[in-house]
Design a protein around this motif. Structure first.
Motif, PDB file in Angstrom:
ATOM      1  N   UNK A  41       0.828  -1.212   0.000  1.00  0.00           N
ATOM      2  CA  UNK A  41       0.000   0.000   0.000  1.00  0.00           C
ATOM      3  C   UNK A  41       0.862   1.262   0.000  1.00  0.00           C
ATOM      4  N   UNK A  42       2.080   1.119  -0.497  1.00  0.00           N
ATOM      5  CA  UNK A  42       3.033   2.233  -0.584  1.00  0.00           C
ATOM      6  C   UNK A  42       2.452   3.372  -1.424  1.00  0.00           C
ATOM      7  N   UNK A  43       2.529   4.593  -0.884  1.00  0.00           N
ATOM      8  CA  UNK A  43       2.072   5.800  -1.589  1.00  0.00           C
ATOM      9  C   UNK A  43       3.095   6.914  -1.378  1.00  0.00           C
ATOM     10  N   UNK A  44       2.937   7.970  -2.161  1.00  0.00           N
ATOM     11  CA  UNK A  44       3.741   9.177  -1.981  1.00  0.00           C
ATOM     12  C   UNK A  44       2.848  10.268  -1.415  1.00  0.00           C
ATOM     13  N   UNK A  86      -5.377  19.307   4.211  1.00  0.00           N
ATOM     14  CA  UNK A  86      -5.565  18.469   3.030  1.00  0.00           C
ATOM     15  C   UNK A  86      -4.334  17.612   2.802  1.00  0.00           C
ATOM     16  N   UNK A  87      -4.558  16.364   2.438  1.00  0.00           N
ATOM     17  CA  UNK A  87      -3.484  15.463   2.057  1.00  0.00           C
ATOM     18  C   UNK A  87      -3.533  15.293   0.541  1.00  0.00           C
ATOM     19  N   UNK A  88      -2.383  15.340  -0.088  1.00  0.00           N
ATOM     20  CA  UNK A  88      -2.298  15.042  -1.507  1.00  0.00           C
ATOM     21  C   UNK A  88      -1.447  13.792  -1.624  1.00  0.00           C
ATOM     22  N   UNK A  89      -2.051  12.737  -2.160  1.00  0.00           N
ATOM     23  CA  UNK A  89      -1.436  11.420  -2.229  1.00  0.00           C
ATOM     24  C   UNK A  89      -1.309  10.999  -3.683  1.00  0.00           C
ATOM     25  N   UNK A  90      -0.159  10.435  -4.034  1.00  0.00           N
ATOM     26  CA  UNK A  90       0.029   9.823  -5.339  1.00  0.00           C
ATOM     27  C   UNK A  90       0.211   8.332  -5.123  1.00  0.00           C
ATOM     28  N   UNK A  91      -0.544   7.543  -5.871  1.00  0.00           N
ATOM     29  CA  UNK A  91      -0.417   6.092  -5.805  1.00  0.00           C
ATOM     30  C   UNK A  91       0.492   5.669  -6.958  1.00  0.00           C
ATOM     31  N   UNK A  92       1.642   5.066  -6.639  1.00  0.00           N
ATOM     32  CA  UNK A  92       2.531   4.626  -7.711  1.00  0.00           C
ATOM     33  C   UNK A  92       1.936   3.451  -8.472  1.00  0.00           C
ATOM     34  N   UNK A  93       2.546   3.103  -9.596  1.00  0.00           N
ATOM     35  CA  UNK A  93       2.088   1.955 -10.374  1.00  0.00           C
ATOM     36  C   UNK A  93       1.973   0.743  -9.471  1.00  0.00           C
TER      37      UNK A  93
END
Length: 99
Positions: A41-44, A86-93
């Motif tokens: 569940x790794x995210x940035x 606010x959280x801004x999350x990027x989900x990697x491939x």
């Protein structure tokens, strides 16, 4: 990045980023069931890191095993909404077999 539009979702205090994703039909792997037992569940975290709990040694160990970890990497199961920022999350491939 992947051609998908940005999405905005509300998370209640005490809810994890993983919970928010799953409650909104966002595909996010979570092989261990969200108990900080893997790195799937790794995210940035692009912004809002100061509003998350401090990273634990256990989480950091699993992030080290993730694909392409960065300084802003976290596990979505450990990113618990704590305040109003606010959280801004990027989900990697997610095209890998998790560990």
């Amino acid at each position: 990045m992947d051609g998908k539009p940005d999405e905005t979702h509300l998370g209640a205090e005490g809810e994890s980023v993983l919970d928010v994703a799953l409650n909104n039909a966002i595909q996010l792997q979570h092989n261990c069931g969200g108990v900080c037992g893997c790195s799937t569940c790794h995210v940035y975290v692009e912004s809002g890191m100061d509003d998350l709990p401090e990273i634990t040694d256990k989480e950091e160990d699993y992030i080290d095993r993730a694909v392409n970890p960065r300084i802003n990497s976290r596990l979505a199961c450990q990113c618990v909404v704590q305040g109003g920022q606010d959280l801004v999350i990027t989900i990697p491939k997610q095209d890998f077999l998790g560990h």
